[in-house]
Design an enzyme around this catalytic site. Structure first.
Site, PDB file in Angstrom:
ATOM      1  N   GLU A 284     -29.099   5.871   8.124  1.00 22.20           N
ATOM      2  CA  GLU A 284     -29.055   4.255   8.086  1.00 22.20           C
ATOM      3  C   GLU A 284     -29.333   3.424   6.880  1.00 22.20           C
ATOM      4  OE1 GLU A 284     -31.862   2.725  10.820  1.00 22.20           O
ATOM      5  OE2 GLU A 284     -31.008   3.578  12.470  1.00 22.20           O
TER       6      GLU A 284
ATOM      7  N   ARG B  96      -3.962  -0.272   2.801  1.00 23.81           N
ATOM      8  CA  ARG B  96      -2.711   0.292   3.109  1.00 23.81           C
ATOM      9  C   ARG B  96      -2.490   0.327   4.730  1.00 23.81           C
ATOM     10  NH1 ARG B  96      -3.510   5.788  -0.378  1.00 23.81           N
ATOM     11  NH2 ARG B  96      -5.797   5.083   0.099  1.00 23.81           N
TER      12      ARG B  96
ATOM     13  N   LYS C  26      12.414   6.144  -2.021  1.00 22.45           N
ATOM     14  CA  LYS C  26      11.501   7.192  -1.576  1.00 22.45           C
ATOM     15  C   LYS C  26      11.493   6.949   0.167  1.00 22.45           C
ATOM     16  CE  LYS C  26       6.870   5.200  -1.606  1.00 22.45           C
ATOM     17  NZ  LYS C  26       5.678   5.348  -2.362  1.00 22.45           N
TER      18      LYS C  26
ATOM     19  N   ARG D  85       8.766   8.211   3.313  1.00 27.31           N
ATOM     20  CA  ARG D  85       7.470   8.671   3.596  1.00 27.31           C
ATOM     21  C   ARG D  85       7.917   9.468   5.194  1.00 27.31           C
ATOM     22  NH1 ARG D  85       2.822   8.175   1.437  1.00 27.31           N
ATOM     23  NH2 ARG D  85       3.416   6.203   0.206  1.00 27.31           N
TER      24      ARG D  85
ATOM     25  N   ASP E 294       2.182   1.330 -10.469  1.00 26.87           N
ATOM     26  CA  ASP E 294       1.826   1.206  -8.987  1.00 26.87           C
ATOM     27  C   ASP E 294       0.485   0.607  -8.992  1.00 26.87           C
ATOM     28  OD1 ASP E 294       2.086   1.692  -6.122  1.00 26.87           O
ATOM     29  OD2 ASP E 294       2.452   3.796  -6.652  1.00 26.87           O
TER      30      ASP E 294
ATOM     31  N   ALA F 224      -1.547  11.906  -5.408  1.00 26.12           N
ATOM     32  CA  ALA F 224      -0.824  11.913  -6.590  1.00 26.12           C
ATOM     33  C   ALA F 224       0.737  12.762  -6.114  1.00 26.12           C
ATOM     34  CB  ALA F 224      -1.205  12.686  -7.942  1.00 26.12           C
ATOM     35  N   GLY F 225       0.910  12.987  -5.071  1.00 21.86           N
ATOM     36  CA  GLY F 225       2.094  13.628  -4.438  1.00 21.86           C
ATOM     37  C   GLY F 225       3.235  12.715  -4.573  1.00 21.86           C
ATOM     38  N   THR F 226       3.229  11.571  -4.692  1.00 25.55           N
ATOM     39  CA  THR F 226       4.409  10.590  -4.898  1.00 25.55           C
ATOM     40  C   THR F 226       4.544  10.490  -6.184  1.00 25.55           C
ATOM     41  OG1 THR F 226       3.863   9.530  -2.710  1.00 25.55           O
ATOM     42  CG2 THR F 226       5.227   8.154  -4.410  1.00 25.55           C
TER      43      THR F 226
END
Length: 361
Positions: free
Chosen positions: A88, A145, A241, A243, A267, A273-275
């Site tokens: 808490e 997002r 791209k 997704r 961005d 960091a894959g994209t």
């Protein structure tokens, strides 16, 4: 360490490492004052004497809050933020805020739920202490997002967070580089939306990259990239791209001419960091000479740092809206810019009831 919370029937154990006392040292404040120009010192003196102007910080990014306070010229508000052994959160303000214009700096970064709850409880404590106005300063807005129903039976969590902040008692919100500008409409209170581009543009103008082309990594970021390209007086290209799953992206192809160009990917968030890495590969395969990247929010979760270090990316430039881990700070390819001055100016303008949009003119 033990603590008796008001109204508690028994004493609970608190981890001493989680206690935060936001009281800047006198020597640090004095050094910061000496480093300022004469107009800045004059401005800082007037704010420091204003007892109705307060800035508090949660536990997610205290260094940024301290830097903002040094810029503005006020002391960081004193509060006790503790966590009981069962998890808490306990918040107690250690100074009077009755009738004050209060700003609470708290990016809702990892762990997102913990820092969001801290912010909500801090707002409630300030409201019950009779503050005149409460402005939440959220440099990184978690759940941004999740701003629409892109699949059936999913929540619009971004709207829920806005409702929670408003219900807790926030009168105004100051946000930085939202994932989608339309998120401002989720709030039923005034929202000031800052862009980190003034800081980022200044850095890249100093680099003087030759044959520069600004790259939007997807269609949703075109408006942001177009604004940046205009400031840099550079052409714009887009990476198409698709997704395929959460945090999984398949880069399709490059729209625009990047042959022999220095590319700058723009961005708002770098997460796993894959994209980013796939976009770098796509640009280099399309004939780009070199690739840089710029993002406001360095979430850098999972294997992000390893991917960046091992990629063909020249440099990733981020801001300090989110505190970076030691591993990220040690990476030579990652450069951190401070937005404390930008946020500090916005806080000053809000307090003085002047224009915030003038910061971008």
């Amino acid at each position: 360490m033990t603590n008796d919370a008001p109204g508690a029937s028994s004493t609970l154990t608190i981890d001493a490492a989680t206690e935060i006392r936001t009281a800047p040292e006198a020597e640090t404040a004095a050094a910061a004052q000496d480093a300022k120009s004469a107009p800045s010192r004059k401005r800082a003196k007037s704010y420091s004497e204003d007892k109705r102007f307060k800035i508090f910080s949660g536990g997610s990014n205290r260094p940024l809050a301290e830097e903002i306070c040094r810029f503005v010229g006020v002391s960081l508000g004193e509060c006790r933020l503790q966590r009981f052994s069962d998890g808490e959160v306990y918040v107690q303000l250690l100074e009077n805020v009755r009738g004050a214009d209060v700003f609470v700096v708290q990016p809702t970064c990892y762990p997102v739920d913990q820092h969001l709850l801290e912010l909500l409880i801090m707002i409630d404590a300030i409201k019950r202490a009779s503050a005149r106005r409460i402005t939440v300063v959220v440099p990184y807005y978690g759940y941004a997002r999740q701003d629409r129903k892109d699949r059936s039976r999913v929540a619009i969590s971004s709207k829920l967070v806005a409702d929670l902040l408003t219900t807790a008692g926030a009168n105004r919100a100051l946000l930085v580089d939202l994932h989608a500008a339309q998120i401002q409409a989720f709030f039923n209170i005034p929202v000031d939306h800052l862009f980190a581009s003034p800081v980022q543009v200044g850095y890249f103008q100093e680099l003087k990259l030759p044959d520069l082309t600004v790259i939007s990594p997807d269609a949703g970021g075109v408006e942001r990239a177009r604004f940046f390209a205009k400031k840099m007086e550079a052409p714009l290209a887009i990476v198409d791209k698709r997704r395929t799953d959460m945090n999984v992206t398949e880069v399709m192809h490059v729209i625009g001419d990047v042959q022999g160009r220095t590319c700058l990917i723009l961005d708002d968030i770098v997460d796993t960091a894959g994209t980013l890495v796939k976009t770098v590969d796509a640009l280099l395969d399309a004939g780009a000479k070199s690739v840089y990247a710029c993002a406001t929010h360095a979430v850098l979760s999972g294997p992000a740092i390893e991917r960046i270090v091992n990629s063909r990316l020249e440099q990733l430039v981020v801001t300090n809206t989110i505190p970076l881990r030691e591993e990220a700070l040690a990476a030579e390819k990652i450069k951190v810019l401070s937005i404390a001055g930008l946020v500090g100016r916005a806080i000053e303008n809000i307090h003085m009831e002047t224009s915030v949009s003038s910061l971008f003119n």
